[in-house]
Design a protein around this motif. Structure first.
Motif, PDB file in Angstrom:
ATOM      1  N   ALA A 184     -30.966 121.460 -18.661  1.00  0.00           N
ATOM      2  CA  ALA A 184     -31.839 121.275 -17.497  1.00  0.00           C
ATOM      3  C   ALA A 184     -31.982 119.799 -17.151  1.00  0.00           C
ATOM      4  O   ALA A 184     -31.954 119.414 -15.975  1.00  0.00           O
ATOM      5  CB  ALA A 184     -33.203 121.897 -17.766  1.00  0.00           C
ATOM      6  N   GLU A 185     -32.152 118.949 -18.157  1.00  0.00           N
ATOM      7  CA  GLU A 185     -32.337 117.515 -17.909  1.00  0.00           C
ATOM      8  C   GLU A 185     -31.112 116.915 -17.223  1.00  0.00           C
ATOM      9  O   GLU A 185     -31.235 116.078 -16.316  1.00  0.00           O
ATOM     10  CB  GLU A 185     -32.615 116.792 -19.226  1.00  0.00           C
ATOM     11  N   THR A 186     -29.926 117.343 -17.641  1.00  0.00           N
ATOM     12  CA  THR A 186     -28.689 116.849 -17.035  1.00  0.00           C
ATOM     13  C   THR A 186     -28.584 117.276 -15.580  1.00  0.00           C
ATOM     14  O   THR A 186     -28.288 116.463 -14.691  1.00  0.00           O
ATOM     15  CB  THR A 186     -27.477 117.373 -17.829  1.00  0.00           C
ATOM     16  N   LEU A 187     -28.835 118.547 -15.312  1.00  0.00           N
ATOM     17  CA  LEU A 187     -28.774 119.051 -13.936  1.00  0.00           C
ATOM     18  C   LEU A 187     -29.781 118.329 -13.048  1.00  0.00           C
ATOM     19  O   LEU A 187     -29.465 117.927 -11.922  1.00  0.00           O
ATOM     20  CB  LEU A 187     -29.045 120.561 -13.927  1.00  0.00           C
ATOM     21  N   ALA A 207     -37.766 127.510 -18.080  1.00  0.00           N
ATOM     22  CA  ALA A 207     -38.272 126.686 -16.978  1.00  0.00           C
ATOM     23  C   ALA A 207     -38.714 125.328 -17.498  1.00  0.00           C
ATOM     24  O   ALA A 207     -39.359 125.229 -18.553  1.00  0.00           O
ATOM     25  CB  ALA A 207     -39.448 127.379 -16.301  1.00  0.00           C
ATOM     26  N   ASN A 208     -38.386 124.276 -16.737  1.00  0.00           N
ATOM     27  CA  ASN A 208     -38.922 122.963 -17.107  1.00  0.00           C
ATOM     28  C   ASN A 208     -40.393 122.866 -16.687  1.00  0.00           C
ATOM     29  O   ASN A 208     -40.939 123.772 -16.045  1.00  0.00           O
ATOM     30  CB  ASN A 208     -38.065 121.824 -16.547  1.00  0.00           C
ATOM     31  N   VAL A 226     -37.764 132.298 -22.362  1.00  0.00           N
ATOM     32  CA  VAL A 226     -37.935 131.542 -23.610  1.00  0.00           C
ATOM     33  C   VAL A 226     -38.640 130.243 -23.262  1.00  0.00           C
ATOM     34  O   VAL A 226     -38.464 129.691 -22.181  1.00  0.00           O
ATOM     35  CB  VAL A 226     -36.592 131.271 -24.310  1.00  0.00           C
ATOM     36  N   GLU A 227     -39.457 129.757 -24.180  1.00  0.00           N
ATOM     37  CA  GLU A 227     -40.270 128.564 -23.912  1.00  0.00           C
ATOM     38  C   GLU A 227     -39.627 127.281 -24.424  1.00  0.00           C
ATOM     39  O   GLU A 227     -40.139 126.193 -24.168  1.00  0.00           O
ATOM     40  CB  GLU A 227     -41.672 128.743 -24.504  1.00  0.00           C
ATOM     41  N   GLU A 228     -38.528 127.393 -25.149  1.00  0.00           N
ATOM     42  CA  GLU A 228     -37.775 126.219 -25.610  1.00  0.00           C
ATOM     43  C   GLU A 228     -36.339 126.353 -25.115  1.00  0.00           C
ATOM     44  O   GLU A 228     -35.704 127.391 -25.314  1.00  0.00           O
ATOM     45  CB  GLU A 228     -37.785 126.128 -27.131  1.00  0.00           C
ATOM     46  N   GLU A 229     -35.835 125.303 -24.496  1.00  0.00           N
ATOM     47  CA  GLU A 229     -34.490 125.378 -23.924  1.00  0.00           C
ATOM     48  C   GLU A 229     -33.434 125.645 -24.991  1.00  0.00           C
ATOM     49  O   GLU A 229     -32.454 126.359 -24.738  1.00  0.00           O
ATOM     50  CB  GLU A 229     -34.165 124.092 -23.170  1.00  0.00           C
TER      51      GLU A 229
END
Length: 274
Positions: free
Chosen positions: A102-105, A135-136, A160-163
């Motif tokens: 998610a951080e990369t996208l 979700a972030n 899920v709450e952790e990526e």
């Protein structure tokens, strides 16, 4: 007001999700798909009645949700080219691309965006998918509900709450259709050796798997109890299950799924560096 959803990419997964959305009540005129050439878009437009565009920026400018559905290998180029349009509109981003964090996208798209990563699987193509979603922190409850609605259109959704747990989802459902296809293959081969025609053994194995899954989903009993209910003491099923247990089926599955999850983590790191 209905949410406007744009799919960046018009491949099989995008088409399956769009078809499921329309069947579940989304209006075709609220859905847009984009691709570099109209050759890819015309079949979707004609079959589903959605809007299409070859201009990602134009489509994003009118969207509340942007679904990233292109191959991971070209995702950076696609995201960076439409960064300004995304930053101007600031839609919810939903990625169905495997392996990209998610951080990369979010970085490729300019940052500070609500983003949901989804790990779907190929049975979504027949409306029987199973997807894990993450979700972030910028995603609000309404956006979580909307992301759930999108993916529930083609199957089961679990958050899920952790990526990092998406790697486990990959092992449990994302890659898992192939596990069952291998089982069908092995059961067909064994059935043939026992004297059945190959097509008969194949159909019986597949229908039995479908029935077992439906029973398990409809029941509040754990799989272990459902298994025991099929086994009579000293009977045929008990002997087969004992053989599978003695052969180390549980250990084999654990090792295979751990290898799958490990590879998913490696791919995320590799793709994130591109």
């Amino acid at each position: 007001m209905a949410s406007k959803v744009t799919f960046i990419g018009a491949g099989n997964m995008a088409g399956a999700i769009i078809g499921g959305m329309i069947e579940s009540g989304f209006a075709p005129q609220d859905i847009t798909a984009t691709a570099p050439s109209d050759d890819f878009l015309a079949p979707l437009r004609e079959r589903l009645g959605i809007r299409t565009d070859t201009d990602n920026d134009a489509a994003v400018a009118q969207s509340d949700v942007v679904v990233l559905a292109v191959k991971p290998q070209i995702m950076r180029e696609v995201c960076e080219k439409m960064r300004d349009a995304v930053q101007a509109r600031r839609p919810l981003i939903v990625s169905v691309a495997a392996g990209l964090p998610a951080e990369t996208l979010e970085h490729w798209l300019g940052g500070d965006l609500p983003l949901v990563r989804c790990m779907p699987n190929t049975p979504a193509l027949v409306g029987a998918g199973a997807a894990g979603l993450y979700a972030n922190a910028k995603v609000d409850e309404a956006q979580r509900r909307l992301a759930t609605e999108l993916m529930e259109a083609v199957g089961l959704v679990e958050w899920v709450e952790e990526e990092a747990l998406l790697d486990a989802v990959t092992a449990v459902s994302g890659s898992a259709p192939a596990y069952f296809f291998l089982m069908f293959e092995a059961m067909e081969e064994a059935g043939v050796k026992l004297g059945l025609p190959a097509d008969t053994a194949r159909r019986l194995a597949m229908q039995t798997a479908l029935g077992a899954a439906k029973m398990a989903l409809a029941s509040d009993k754990p799989p272990a109890e459902l298994k025991r209910n099929v086994m009579s003491p000293g009977g045929t099923t008990e002997r087969a299950i004992s053989h599978l247990e003695d052969a180390g089926l549980r250990r084999i599955m654990e090792e295979a799924m751990t290898a799958c999850a490990d590879r998913a983590g490696e791919m995320a790191e590799e793709l994130g560096k591109r």
